[in-house]
Design a protein around this motif. Structure first.
Motif, PDB file in Angstrom:
ATOM      1  N   ALA A 142     -32.083-122.868  -3.649  1.00 50.26           N
ATOM      2  CA  ALA A 142     -30.831-123.150  -4.356  1.00 50.26           C
ATOM      3  C   ALA A 142     -30.030-121.871  -4.568  1.00 50.26           C
ATOM      4  O   ALA A 142     -28.789-121.882  -4.491  1.00 50.26           O
ATOM      5  CB  ALA A 142     -31.144-123.803  -5.698  1.00 50.26           C
ATOM      6  N   GLU A 143     -30.715-120.779  -4.798  1.00 48.27           N
ATOM      7  CA  GLU A 143     -30.032-119.505  -5.029  1.00 48.27           C
ATOM      8  C   GLU A 143     -29.454-118.926  -3.747  1.00 48.27           C
ATOM      9  O   GLU A 143     -28.379-118.315  -3.750  1.00 48.27           O
ATOM     10  CB  GLU A 143     -31.014-118.508  -5.646  1.00 48.27           C
ATOM     11  CG  GLU A 143     -30.389-117.191  -6.064  1.00 48.27           C
ATOM     12  CD  GLU A 143     -31.358-116.282  -6.780  1.00 48.27           C
ATOM     13  OE1 GLU A 143     -30.969-115.150  -7.103  1.00 48.27           O
ATOM     14  OE2 GLU A 143     -32.518-116.698  -7.019  1.00 48.27           O
ATOM     15  N   LEU A 144     -30.148-119.137  -2.632  1.00 54.73           N
ATOM     16  CA  LEU A 144     -29.740-118.505  -1.378  1.00 54.73           C
ATOM     17  C   LEU A 144     -28.808-119.363  -0.526  1.00 54.73           C
ATOM     18  O   LEU A 144     -28.077-118.836   0.313  1.00 54.73           O
ATOM     19  CB  LEU A 144     -30.973-118.153  -0.540  1.00 54.73           C
ATOM     20  CG  LEU A 144     -31.943-117.136  -1.138  1.00 54.73           C
ATOM     21  CD1 LEU A 144     -33.089-116.878  -0.174  1.00 54.73           C
ATOM     22  CD2 LEU A 144     -31.225-115.827  -1.461  1.00 54.73           C
ATOM     23  N   THR A 145     -28.825-120.676  -0.740  1.00 55.70           N
ATOM     24  CA  THR A 145     -28.052-121.578   0.122  1.00 55.70           C
ATOM     25  C   THR A 145     -26.558-121.249   0.180  1.00 55.70           C
ATOM     26  O   THR A 145     -25.938-121.409   1.253  1.00 55.70           O
ATOM     27  CB  THR A 145     -28.271-123.042  -0.302  1.00 55.70           C
ATOM     28  OG1 THR A 145     -29.650-123.375  -0.098  1.00 55.70           O
ATOM     29  CG2 THR A 145     -27.414-123.988   0.526  1.00 55.70           C
TER      30      THR A 145
ATOM     31  N   LYS B 283     -25.304-118.512   0.534  1.00 56.93           N
ATOM     32  CA  LYS B 283     -25.150-117.375   1.451  1.00 56.93           C
ATOM     33  C   LYS B 283     -25.475-117.739   2.889  1.00 56.93           C
ATOM     34  O   LYS B 283     -24.885-117.188   3.828  1.00 56.93           O
ATOM     35  CB  LYS B 283     -26.068-116.221   1.020  1.00 56.93           C
ATOM     36  CG  LYS B 283     -25.839-115.706  -0.381  1.00 56.93           C
ATOM     37  CD  LYS B 283     -26.844-114.615  -0.708  1.00 56.93           C
ATOM     38  CE  LYS B 283     -26.691-114.134  -2.139  1.00 56.93           C
ATOM     39  NZ  LYS B 283     -27.689-113.083  -2.488  1.00 56.93           N
TER      40      LYS B 283
ATOM     41  N   HIS C  17     -34.039-112.543   0.131  1.00 57.19           N
ATOM     42  CA  HIS C  17     -32.722-112.168  -0.390  1.00 57.19           C
ATOM     43  C   HIS C  17     -32.003-111.192   0.545  1.00 57.19           C
ATOM     44  O   HIS C  17     -30.802-111.337   0.798  1.00 57.19           O
ATOM     45  CB  HIS C  17     -32.874-111.553  -1.779  1.00 57.19           C
ATOM     46  CG  HIS C  17     -33.065-112.551  -2.867  1.00 57.19           C
ATOM     47  ND1 HIS C  17     -32.009-113.164  -3.515  1.00 57.19           N
ATOM     48  CD2 HIS C  17     -34.191-113.079  -3.425  1.00 57.19           C
ATOM     49  CE1 HIS C  17     -32.468-114.007  -4.418  1.00 57.19           C
ATOM     50  NE2 HIS C  17     -33.785-113.973  -4.388  1.00 57.19           N
TER      51      HIS C  17
ATOM     52  N   ARG D  31     -40.964-123.189  -7.008  1.00 61.41           N
ATOM     53  CA  ARG D  31     -40.359-121.866  -6.849  1.00 61.41           C
ATOM     54  C   ARG D  31     -39.565-121.787  -5.546  1.00 61.41           C
ATOM     55  O   ARG D  31     -38.496-121.182  -5.495  1.00 61.41           O
ATOM     56  CB  ARG D  31     -41.433-120.785  -6.890  1.00 61.41           C
ATOM     57  CG  ARG D  31     -40.852-119.377  -6.963  1.00 61.41           C
ATOM     58  CD  ARG D  31     -41.898-118.299  -7.126  1.00 61.41           C
ATOM     59  NE  ARG D  31     -42.532-118.318  -8.435  1.00 61.41           N
ATOM     60  CZ  ARG D  31     -43.309-117.335  -8.885  1.00 61.41           C
ATOM     61  NH1 ARG D  31     -43.540-116.267  -8.123  1.00 61.41           N
ATOM     62  NH2 ARG D  31     -43.843-117.413 -10.081  1.00 61.41           N
TER      63      ARG D  31
ATOM     64  N   ASP E 215     -36.192-123.369  -6.114  1.00 56.67           N
ATOM     65  CA  ASP E 215     -35.288-122.489  -6.868  1.00 56.67           C
ATOM     66  C   ASP E 215     -34.710-121.399  -5.978  1.00 56.67           C
ATOM     67  O   ASP E 215     -33.516-121.067  -6.069  1.00 56.67           O
ATOM     68  CB  ASP E 215     -36.041-121.862  -8.044  1.00 56.67           C
ATOM     69  CG  ASP E 215     -36.394-122.870  -9.135  1.00 56.67           C
ATOM     70  OD1 ASP E 215     -35.777-123.943  -9.159  1.00 56.67           O
ATOM     71  OD2 ASP E 215     -37.289-122.565  -9.949  1.00 56.67           O
ATOM     72  N   ILE E 216     -35.548-120.829  -5.126  1.00 56.65           N
ATOM     73  CA  ILE E 216     -35.088-119.774  -4.221  1.00 56.65           C
ATOM     74  C   ILE E 216     -34.059-120.324  -3.245  1.00 56.65           C
ATOM     75  O   ILE E 216     -33.024-119.698  -2.994  1.00 56.65           O
ATOM     76  CB  ILE E 216     -36.281-119.156  -3.467  1.00 56.65           C
ATOM     77  CG1 ILE E 216     -37.229-118.462  -4.443  1.00 56.65           C
ATOM     78  CG2 ILE E 216     -35.802-118.162  -2.400  1.00 56.65           C
ATOM     79  CD1 ILE E 216     -38.581-118.119  -3.840  1.00 56.65           C
TER      80      ILE E 216
ATOM     81  N   ASP F  33     -28.538-111.999   2.618  1.00 56.55           N
ATOM     82  CA  ASP F  33     -27.342-111.163   2.458  1.00 56.55           C
ATOM     83  C   ASP F  33     -26.802-110.712   3.818  1.00 56.55           C
ATOM     84  O   ASP F  33     -25.594-110.517   3.980  1.00 56.55           O
ATOM     85  CB  ASP F  33     -27.651-109.934   1.605  1.00 56.55           C
ATOM     86  CG  ASP F  33     -27.867-110.282   0.135  1.00 56.55           C
ATOM     87  OD1 ASP F  33     -27.454-111.376  -0.290  1.00 56.55           O
ATOM     88  OD2 ASP F  33     -28.472-109.456  -0.585  1.00 56.55           O
TER      89      ASP F  33
END
Length: 253
Positions: free
Chosen positions: A44-47, A49, A20, A38, A41-42, A24
């Motif tokens: 998908a959350e970071l893409t 950015k 993360h 997992r 999921d990570i 950023d």
């Protein structure tokens, strides 16, 4: 041009926090871990950015590691940073009551896995040259043994010495090598070590203000983004609540 970091053990703890933090900061990421769902999921959350590639693998599997890192596509094939974070501790019993299988798994992960990933990526890091980095996650256990630490302490002593020796070998390449050695840290690591004992976890951290994964992630980014002519050799971090105890004396032993 964005830089690219490889982070092993990225599905929890220090690795997840680092993913993360580096996302950023705009780094491209290659994230490895054993838990494929997992990782998805990570990613998908970071893409939104940054660019993210995930590799579902066990660092103990030499062939899988070598094959995975031999097939990196643009922009992930130019590696600026390797964070060797994948590792574990198993058991808190004294050596005479420990499970040999736990010892072997710690050696396979903390030593064999770390060296396998490093060996696979060294050519890419050397090709990048000045400013590229390897940061190995060590532990204060490398220098400060404790009851029940036995093989875990030994593996982290290896990580520290391997880091220092690797830096000697990489002299003149521009590749930096650091060993970051945290003390008491609050993460899933302890649940793994205690076989999921939540009470043991709660007792260990109660009132301790332990190091948090985000603290380590911030430190990793600071090391990675130092000017290219600077190298952090080893950096030991403890929470203020943690310090040293008197030596143990077993009288009439």
């Amino acid at each position: 041009m964005n830089k690219t970091a490889v982070i092993t053990g990225a599905t929890s703890g220090f690795g997840l926090a680092a993913a993360h933090r580096f996302a950023d900061a705009g780094w491209n990421l290659v994230l490895t871990g054993r838990r494929e769902e997992r990782l998805a999921d990570i990613a998908a959350e970071l893409t939104p950015k940054t660019a993210v590639m995930t590799l579902s693998l066990d660092v103990c599997d030499t062939a899988a590691v070598q094959q995975a890192f031999a097939k990196l596509d643009t922009p992930f094939d130019s590696i600026d940073l390797l964070i060797n974070n994948a590792g574990l501790a198993l058991g808190t019993e004294p050596a005479q009551h420990s499970e040999l299988s736990d010892w072997h798994r710690m050696i396979d992960t903390n030593i064999k896995g770390l060296t396998t990933v490093t060996h696979a990526l060294l050519p890419k890091l050397i090709a990048r040259g000045k400013g590229s980095s390897i940061i190995n996650i060590g532990s204060i256990a490398a220098n400060w043994p404790y009851p029940g630490g036995n093989v875990y302490c030994g593996t982290k002593a290896f990580v520290e010495q391997f880091s220092l020796a690797l830096r000697c070998d990489l002299g003149g390449t521009g590749v930096r090598v650091s060993c970051l050695a945290p003390g008491l840290s609050e993460s899933e690591f302890t649940l793994v070590r205690t076989g999921g004992d939540q009470q043991a976890y709660d007792n260990l951290y109660k009132g301790a203000a332990a190091i948090q994964p985000d603290d380590i992630a911030d430190t990793l980014l600071w090391i990675a983004q130092l000017p290219a002519h600077l190298n952090i050799n080893t950096l030991e971090i403890m929470p203020v609540s943690q310090s040293w105890s008197p030596f143990s004396i077993n009288r009439d032993a």
